[in-house]
Design a protein around this motif. Sequence first.
Motif, short mmCIF file in Angstrom:
data_model
loop_
_atom_site.label_atom_id
_atom_site.label_comp_id
_atom_site.label_asym_id
_atom_site.label_seq_id
_atom_site.Cartn_x
_atom_site.Cartn_y
_atom_site.Cartn_z
N ALA A 3 37.18 34.16 41.48
CA ALA A 3 38.60 34.36 41.15
C ALA A 3 39.10 35.78 41.37
CB ALA A 3 38.86 33.94 39.71
N ASP A 4 38.45 36.53 42.24
CA ASP A 4 38.91 37.88 42.61
C ASP A 4 39.00 38.86 41.45
OD1 ASP A 4 39.07 37.20 45.31
OD2 ASP A 4 41.11 36.45 45.10
N ALA A 5 38.23 38.66 40.40
CA ALA A 5 38.22 39.61 39.28
C ALA A 5 37.31 40.78 39.62
CB ALA A 5 37.74 38.92 38.01
N ASP A 6 37.62 41.96 39.08
CA ASP A 6 36.84 43.17 39.30
C ASP A 6 35.63 43.16 38.36
OD1 ASP A 6 35.79 45.78 39.39
OD2 ASP A 6 37.76 46.62 39.82
N LEU A 7 34.43 43.03 38.93
CA LEU A 7 33.22 42.94 38.12
C LEU A 7 32.88 44.24 37.39
CD1 LEU A 7 31.03 40.81 40.53
CD2 LEU A 7 32.21 40.04 38.46
N SER A 8 33.45 45.36 37.84
CA SER A 8 33.16 46.62 37.15
C SER A 8 33.75 46.64 35.74
CB SER A 8 33.66 47.81 37.96
OG SER A 8 35.07 47.84 38.00
N THR A 9 34.65 45.71 35.45
CA THR A 9 35.20 45.60 34.10
C THR A 9 34.49 44.50 33.31
OG1 THR A 9 36.95 44.07 34.78
CG2 THR A 9 37.46 46.43 34.85
N GLY A 10 33.42 43.96 33.89
CA GLY A 10 32.63 42.91 33.25
C GLY A 10 31.55 43.48 32.35
#
Length: 118
Positions: free
Chosen positions: A62-69
């Motif tokens: 879903a095109d989310a930024d994994l660095s904020t995971g």
Amino acid sequence: MKLTHLRAITSIGDNLSKWVNVCKLNQLKKGEMLDFDYENKKILLANLDGKIYASDRICTHADADLSTGILTEEGVTCPLHLSTFNLKTGVPENLPAEIPLKIYNVKIEQNEIYIEVD
């Protein structure tokens, strides 16, 4: 968790691939991630128990930024739908993500972290 955003510093290599200097080793502590942009690539670096991993930074679902995971021993978990990606292989460990992340080779020379991009 500390998050740092960096851009390419230098590159070395041939026309097929380049080793890009991302940061100093001491800038990425155990349990930390940082985001890194190189040309059109959005890359995630993670220090998991002292081993450095590099992968694409954008979730394949879903095109989310994994660095904020969330970084755990299982890998990096997407903040949007909670798919966890294995940092060694890029393979998602659970749904909804089904497509693996691209994984980049990492090397450390003279306390500098480099990733191989093509």
